[in-house]
Design an enzyme around this catalytic site. Structure first.
Site, PDB file in Angstrom:
ATOM      1  N   ARG A   9      49.294   1.224  41.219  1.00  0.00           N
ATOM      2  CA  ARG A   9      48.660   2.118  40.246  1.00  0.00           C
ATOM      3  C   ARG A   9      49.651   2.568  39.174  1.00  0.00           C
ATOM      4  O   ARG A   9      49.252   2.907  38.057  1.00  0.00           O
ATOM      5  CB  ARG A   9      48.031   3.307  40.958  1.00  0.00           C
ATOM      6  CG  ARG A   9      48.985   4.273  41.613  1.00  0.00           C
ATOM      7  CD  ARG A   9      48.326   5.109  42.694  1.00  0.00           C
ATOM      8  NE  ARG A   9      47.968   4.303  43.860  1.00  0.00           N
ATOM      9  CZ  ARG A   9      47.345   4.768  44.935  1.00  0.00           C
ATOM     10  NH1 ARG A   9      47.013   6.046  44.994  1.00  0.00           N
ATOM     11  NH2 ARG A   9      47.061   3.976  45.942  1.00  0.00           N
ATOM     12  N   LYS A  65      57.288  -1.153  54.183  1.00  0.00           N
ATOM     13  CA  LYS A  65      56.212  -1.606  55.061  1.00  0.00           C
ATOM     14  C   LYS A  65      56.799  -2.124  56.372  1.00  0.00           C
ATOM     15  O   LYS A  65      57.934  -2.594  56.408  1.00  0.00           O
ATOM     16  CB  LYS A  65      55.445  -2.767  54.398  1.00  0.00           C
ATOM     17  CG  LYS A  65      54.699  -2.437  53.125  1.00  0.00           C
ATOM     18  CD  LYS A  65      54.069  -3.701  52.551  1.00  0.00           C
ATOM     19  CE  LYS A  65      53.370  -3.431  51.231  1.00  0.00           C
ATOM     20  NZ  LYS A  65      52.130  -2.667  51.408  1.00  0.00           N
TER      21      LYS A  65
END
Length: 512
Positions: A361, A287
């Site tokens: 996920r 990020k």
């Protein structure tokens, strides 16, 4: 470097009920009264006239001088001087707007902020609350008081120590207050866990907190370490945590209702799965620096599950509940998972990792697959700060949810509306299934466009035929500023919604 210990934190206010009016109760620093809008000028609630007479103060004149309207969250401060100050030092007149449940939750938070560093406040605000309004007022006051510090000199400010709810004599008020304290306490715990910095909050530390609160709540708690995760095939959790020196964990918390046998398998079970990423760098798909500033709270779903599990007995949840928190730190190192890697989840389904920053996920998938295989739940709900796309879809204050069962979707919607943790149902669009398909594995973790929906579709494969809901609250996980019951920083969203659902008379009504 990991910090050695968390400083002692502040606690929420204590609450008490009294049938008396504020001027009849001694020892309070502050009296607070409700103000309601009216076309002829704002109206004062119960006890205000008696207080005005006892103090020799014209409270209506004070409202007029302040141009008060009675809108929700408006506060008129009336200092008390002279001989009257022997009774009380300050009077607060707090607007309750249309006097809805939401208005009282917000009024509670407003009062709490206005009385920080005080010893006590006596208020009649809850005396005019509608059904469920007393609970909302107390929850708002608790969460509006929230604070966290890591200062060498101690906390900058403290919540008011005691709030007395005056002019309340309803026979059911004691039960409503107890329920309110359970809900507010769960929200406080969830927010506190999300706020702890990641130099202390490793997966192992989070597991320690679950064990501690679980023991206090009478839960059975089991923790998988990295060796057991590997032995039992939890490839998603291991892959996400593989780049960190802080090894991953899987936390299991088991609640059994009062009077039920822990050995009985006849009682239906709900499984909650909460994402427990204790810090998310994005992995090798790293990020930008500003995107990492809030990532200590990427375990907020796991925090909500831990806080919910700890309070189930307090709300007399009637069904068996298992909470699962797959906890990992998504870090950057030579052992981190790479774009293009294929991992094998618990149960054998495989995922191609085409974005290491779509890690949530992957850990949820392992826990969901375990739940379906080993627990066979009547309902499965996962909760996570999963996608930035959800914030694009719904903005700052509303979470999103998906469901494959209409009755379960209705339960989530009802709990969201009642708890004040707002959520909006999103569609499971089957046309996007091709986006989560991989050419070399069973699924692709980086479907791209319609990001919140494709993340849900990815997870749906691990729910099997079980009634399932997926709650993505990346949109509501961080409050940019103080706003009623929300304090600036991690919101702790989700625990009140889950507890409202599971504390209802029949959480599984119509499901399946």
């Amino acid at each position: 470097m990991r910090a050695t210990a968390l400083p002692t934190q502040v606690s929420p206010p204590e609450f008490a009920l009294s049938p008396a009016l504020p001027h009849q109760i001694g020892g309070a620093e502050v009296w607070a009264f409700p103000v309601l809008p009216d076309e002829d000028g704002p109206l004062l609630g119960p006890g205000a006239d008696e207080a005005a007479e006892a103090l020799g103060i014209d409270l209506l004149a004070a409202l007029e001088a302040a141009r008060a309207t009675g809108r929700t969250g408006e506060v008129t401060t009336v200092p008390v001087g002279g001989a009257a100050a022997e009774s009380v030092g300050l009077v607060l007149l707090v607007g309750v707007g249309e006097a809805s449940v939401t208005d009282f939750r917000r009024a509670g938070a407003t009062l709490a902020r206005a009385t920080k560093d005080r010893a006590s406040v006596v208020t009649t605000l809850a005396a005019i609350a509608p059904d469920d309004g007393l609970e909302a007022f107390v929850v708002g006051a608790m969460l509006g008081s929230f604070a966290f510090h890591w200062r060498s000199t101690g906390p900058k400010e403290r919540p008011v120590a005691r709030i007395v709810l005056a002019d309340v004599s309803d026979d059911g008020a004691d039960d409503e207050l107890a329920r309110a304290i359970a809900h507010g306490g769960a929200g406080w715990r969830s927010r506190a866990l999300a706020t702890v910095p990641a130099n202390l909050k490793t997966p192992a530390w989070l597991a320690e907190q679950a064990v501690e609160v679980g023991e206090a709540a009478g839960l059975d708690v089991t923790v998988w370490d990295a060796a057991r995760l590997e032995a039992e095939g939890f490839g998603g959790i291991l892959a996400v945590g593989g780049g960190s020196v802080n090894e991953p964990r899987l936390i299991r918390m088991d609640y059994t209702p009062r009077g039920a046998s822990k050995k009985s398998r006849s009682m239906p079970t709900v499984v909650l799965v909460g994402k427990g990423i204790t810090f998310d760098t994005g992995g090798l798909d790293i990020k930008p620096s500003e995107g990492m500033l809030t990532m200590k709270r990427d375990m907020s779903g796991g925090g909500a599950v831990i806080a919910t599990m700890a309070a189930l007995r307090d709300v007399d949840c009637p069904v068996r509940v298992v909470g699962l928190v797959p906890a990992a730190e998504n870090a950057v190192s030579g052992s981190a998972m790479r774009p293009g890697d294929v991992i094998t989840h618990f149960g054998g389904r495989t995922s191609e990792v085409n974005n290491t920053d779509a890690e949530g996920r992957l850990v949820l998938a392992d826990a969901m697959a375990y739940a379906v295989s080993e627990i066979a739940p009547a309902a499965l709900v996962d909760i996570a700060t999963l996608t930035g796309a959800m914030k694009v879809s719904l903005g700052q204050w509303t979470g999103g949810y998906f469901a494959n069962d209409e009755a379960l979707a209705e339960q989530v919607a009802s709990a969201a509306a009642t708890s004040g943790e707002l959520a909006w149902r999103m569609p499971l669009v089957a046309d996007y299934e091709e986006k989560v398909a991989s050419r070399i594995a069973d699924g692709d973790n980086a479907a791209g466009g319609a990001g919140a929906i494709t993340a849900a579709l990815f997870l749906q494969h691990f729910a099997g035929d079980v009634p399932w809901a997926h709650i993505d609250f990346a949109s509501a996980a961080e409050s940019p500023a103080d706003r009623y019951e929300w304090t600036a920083g991690p919101s702790g969203w989700g625990a009140r919604l889950l507890l409202t659902w599971l504390g209802s008379d029949d959480p599984l009504a119509g499901i399946g």
